[in-house]
Design an enzyme around this catalytic site. Structure first.
Site, PDB file in Angstrom:
ATOM      1  N   HIS A 112       8.872  11.852 -13.720  1.00 13.31           N
ATOM      2  CA  HIS A 112      10.006  12.667 -14.179  1.00 13.31           C
ATOM      3  C   HIS A 112      10.071  13.872 -13.236  1.00 13.31           C
ATOM      4  O   HIS A 112       9.033  14.312 -12.707  1.00 13.31           O
ATOM      5  CB  HIS A 112       9.687  13.110 -15.612  1.00 13.31           C
ATOM      6  CG  HIS A 112      10.766  13.864 -16.311  1.00 13.31           C
ATOM      7  ND1 HIS A 112      11.019  15.188 -16.065  1.00 13.31           N
ATOM      8  CD2 HIS A 112      11.640  13.486 -17.272  1.00 13.31           C
ATOM      9  CE1 HIS A 112      12.008  15.588 -16.847  1.00 13.31           C
ATOM     10  NE2 HIS A 112      12.406  14.582 -17.586  1.00 13.31           N
ATOM     11  N   ASP A 189       1.060  13.876 -16.762  1.00 11.94           N
ATOM     12  CA  ASP A 189       2.229  14.227 -17.565  1.00 11.94           C
ATOM     13  C   ASP A 189       2.180  13.358 -18.824  1.00 11.94           C
ATOM     14  O   ASP A 189       2.436  12.154 -18.761  1.00 11.94           O
ATOM     15  CB  ASP A 189       3.489  13.951 -16.731  1.00 11.94           C
ATOM     16  CG  ASP A 189       4.763  14.112 -17.540  1.00 11.94           C
ATOM     17  OD1 ASP A 189       4.675  14.404 -18.750  1.00 11.94           O
ATOM     18  OD2 ASP A 189       5.846  13.946 -16.953  1.00 11.94           O
ATOM     19  N   GLN A 192       5.608  11.480 -22.500  1.00 11.96           N
ATOM     20  CA  GLN A 192       6.066  10.258 -23.188  1.00 11.96           C
ATOM     21  C   GLN A 192       4.920   9.522 -23.872  1.00 11.96           C
ATOM     22  O   GLN A 192       5.121   8.442 -24.408  1.00 11.96           O
ATOM     23  CB  GLN A 192       6.729   9.292 -22.183  1.00 11.96           C
ATOM     24  CG  GLN A 192       8.065   9.746 -21.670  1.00 11.96           C
ATOM     25  CD  GLN A 192       9.152   9.753 -22.739  1.00 11.96           C
ATOM     26  OE1 GLN A 192       9.016   9.165 -23.811  1.00 11.96           O
ATOM     27  NE2 GLN A 192      10.228  10.453 -22.461  1.00 11.96           N
ATOM     28  N   LYS A 215       8.687  16.188 -28.493  1.00 11.50           N
ATOM     29  CA  LYS A 215       8.720  14.718 -28.478  1.00 11.50           C
ATOM     30  C   LYS A 215       7.655  14.146 -29.417  1.00 11.50           C
ATOM     31  O   LYS A 215       7.503  12.934 -29.518  1.00 11.50           O
ATOM     32  CB  LYS A 215       8.474  14.198 -27.051  1.00 11.50           C
ATOM     33  CG  LYS A 215       9.603  14.485 -26.063  1.00 11.50           C
ATOM     34  CD  LYS A 215       9.387  13.665 -24.811  1.00 11.50           C
ATOM     35  CE  LYS A 215       9.934  14.293 -23.562  1.00 11.50           C
ATOM     36  NZ  LYS A 215      11.380  14.252 -23.436  1.00 11.50           N
ATOM     37  N   CYS A 354      16.309  12.132 -15.264  1.00 10.40           N
ATOM     38  CA  CYS A 354      15.462  13.076 -14.505  1.00 10.40           C
ATOM     39  C   CYS A 354      14.405  12.312 -13.709  1.00 10.40           C
ATOM     40  O   CYS A 354      13.260  12.758 -13.583  1.00 10.40           O
ATOM     41  CB  CYS A 354      14.798  14.098 -15.420  1.00 10.40           C
ATOM     42  SG  CYS A 354      15.956  15.020 -16.399  1.00 10.40           S
TER      43      CYS A 354
HETATM   44  C1  LIG Z   1       7.795  11.712 -18.630  1.00 12.92           C
HETATM   45  C2  LIG Z   1       8.431  13.027 -18.908  1.00 12.92           C
HETATM   46  N1  LIG Z   1       7.909  14.137 -18.368  1.00 12.92           N
HETATM   47  C3  LIG Z   1       8.422  15.345 -18.582  1.00 12.92           C
HETATM   48  C4  LIG Z   1       9.518  15.521 -19.364  1.00 12.92           C
HETATM   49  C5  LIG Z   1      10.071  16.883 -19.572  1.00 12.92           C
HETATM   50  O1  LIG Z   1       9.847  17.257 -20.874  1.00 12.92           O
HETATM   51  P1  LIG Z   1      10.508  18.574 -21.478  1.00 12.92           P
HETATM   52  O2  LIG Z   1      11.917  18.223 -21.779  1.00 12.92           O
HETATM   53  O3  LIG Z   1       9.685  18.825 -22.705  1.00 12.92           O
HETATM   54  O4  LIG Z   1      10.368  19.632 -20.472  1.00 12.92           O
HETATM   55  C6  LIG Z   1      10.118  14.414 -19.956  1.00 12.92           C
HETATM   56  C7  LIG Z   1      11.330  14.568 -20.787  1.00 12.92           C
HETATM   57  O5  LIG Z   1      12.119  13.710 -20.956  1.00 12.92           O
HETATM   58  C8  LIG Z   1       9.552  13.128 -19.722  1.00 12.92           C
HETATM   59  O6  LIG Z   1      10.090  12.038 -20.251  1.00 12.92           O
END
Ligand SMILES: Cc1ncc(COP(=O)(O)O)c(C=O)c1O
Length: 399
Positions: A112, A189, A192, A215, A354
């Site tokens: 992402h 990260d 998800q 989430k 993203c």
């Molecule tokens: C894999 C992943 N990393 C990071 C993020 C970013 O998360 P946040 O919206 O909490 O900043 C997302 C959000 O969709 C995501 O799916």
């Protein structure tokens, strides 16, 4: 299967919410915990000495302890942020101290942007190399490519624990182990991942992990950075100002210890308290039940979508993925399909998610896709409605 629809006030009759990958719905208990804070003790934290202020500080810190227990961490290793993006930017700020010119920062192509851009920028600032490792055409992490690119000057390896497009769960422990062998810092990260899987942070081999609170059934505006205490001890905060300082002179200052040094200004107190209630909710249902429910639904979603003529599904089979499926319907732009489904009350996400580099790398049509993600409250009936909606779209758009 778990039946907890009644615990989500937003799930009114006919609502088909298939976008928990973007943010999860909030259970009633989470909303109630926030309302209670605002109605009964709505004071700031870590500053007043009166009863409301003490109660707010206790509740805020209790949430930190809940997060720490959930992750198998020490509370001092838990930093509250506003989302995973801020957590991962903070990770880059902390590791920025260690990256120098000529070092390598290695990042997977399925990240992402939140775990991609902070590293690209850091590499630019430091004169380091920004190197991307690949996925295979069927959406698995390309370990051979990773090994080839993991050189002795690699200082940071950044990897997702679950792709928000392909659903792929990469072998992040193996990657972390290999990265550590060359002396690299490992940043994962977990945005998800944590809503579906139990995480013991120390066992991952990572140095820092970013999560989204919103989430995992928590309120908007909540995120978490977990980091090893040795690393957080002297780290560089993103923001500087109130509440994170021990002393300020006329030309110097001394920062607080972790985690306070990273939480400048007034935090989202109600949000963090709600996040504590979200963790209670997850533990009440239990990760085993969550995984069993979502595993079965993900398989059903994947197979149902693959059975629709004209639908192309991206990523590995259900046993190797988390609870989401990205796809396209041949001949229709993903925004058009998502809009059409939305008109029928079926909520899915469309776009680049993203993750533009991944869509480009796999040469996905329009470099965009539709994504359906399932959670503990979804049913097979929701998936049937989605498939029915796609079939109707095909007729409406004469495909
Ligand atoms: C894999 C992943 N990393 C990071 C993020 C970013 O998360 P946040 O919206 O909490 O900043 C997302 C959000 O969709 C995501 O799916």
């Amino acid at each position: 299967m778990v039946d907890c629809r009644a615990e989500f006030p937003a799930l009114r009759e006919g609502v088909v919410y298939l976008d928990s990958g973007a943010t999860s719905l909030k259970p009633r208990t989470v909303i109630e915990a926030m309302v209670k804070y605002y109605e009964e003790f709505p004071a700031n934290v870590h500053r007043g000495g009166y009863p409301w202020a003490n109660r707010a500080t206790e509740a805020y810190e209790e949430s930190r302890e809940k997060v720490a227990r959930l992750l198998g961490a020490h509370p001092d290793e838990v930093v509250f942020t506003k989302n995973a993006t801020e957590a991962l930017n903070l990770a880059a700020s902390i590791l920025g101290e260690y990256v120098k010119e000529g070092d390598r920062i290695l990042v997977s192509v399925m990240e992402h942007h939140a775990n991609f851009l902070p590293w690209m920028r850091l590499a630019r600032i430091k004169g380091a190399e920004f190197v991307i490792f690949n996925v295979t055409p069927d959406g698995y992490l390309d370990l051979n490519d990773f090994k080839k690119k993991l050189t002795h000057n690699t200082k940071v390896v950044a990897l997702t624990m679950a792709s928000n497009v392909l659903g792929t769960i990469p072998p992040f422990k193996r990657v972390a182990k290999m990265a550590r062998e060359v002396g690299a810092y490992v940043v994962l990260d977990g945005a998800q991942y944590l809503s579906h899987h139990r995480v013991r942070v120390r066992e991952t081999g990572a140095h820092l992990i970013g999560f989204s609170g919103h989430k995992i059934f928590g309120p908007m505006g909540t995120g978490i950075l977990w980091g090893r205490k040795e690393l957080l001890k002297d780290g560089n905060p993103l923001l500087i100002g109130g509440s994170m300082i021990k002393d300020v002179g006329f030309d110097n200052y001394e920062l607080e210890e972790t985690p306070k040094r990273y939480e400048a200004g007034t935090p989202d107190v109600g949000g963090v308290i709600g996040l504590g209630a979200a963790i209670d909710f997850i533990l009440k249902i239990g990760y085993d039940n969550i995984l069993a429910h979502e595993g079965e639904l993900t398989r059903y979603l994947y197979e149902s979508l693959r059975s629709v003529p004209g639908v192309e599904v991206y990523g590995p089979p259900p046993e190797d993925r988390t609870s989401l499926v990205a796809f396209n319907l041949r001949g229709l732009h993903p925004h058009d399909l998502a809009w059409y489904l939305g008109e029928m009350g079926i909520m899915v996400r469309s776009g680049g998610h993203c993750a533009h580099p991944l869509h480009k790398f796999l040469d996905i049509p329009y470099h965009q896709s539709v994504r359906a993600s399932v959670s503990i409250f979804n049913t097979k009936g929701d998936v049937d409605r989605l498939v029915e909606g796609i079939e109707r779209a095909k007729r409406a758009f004469r495909l």
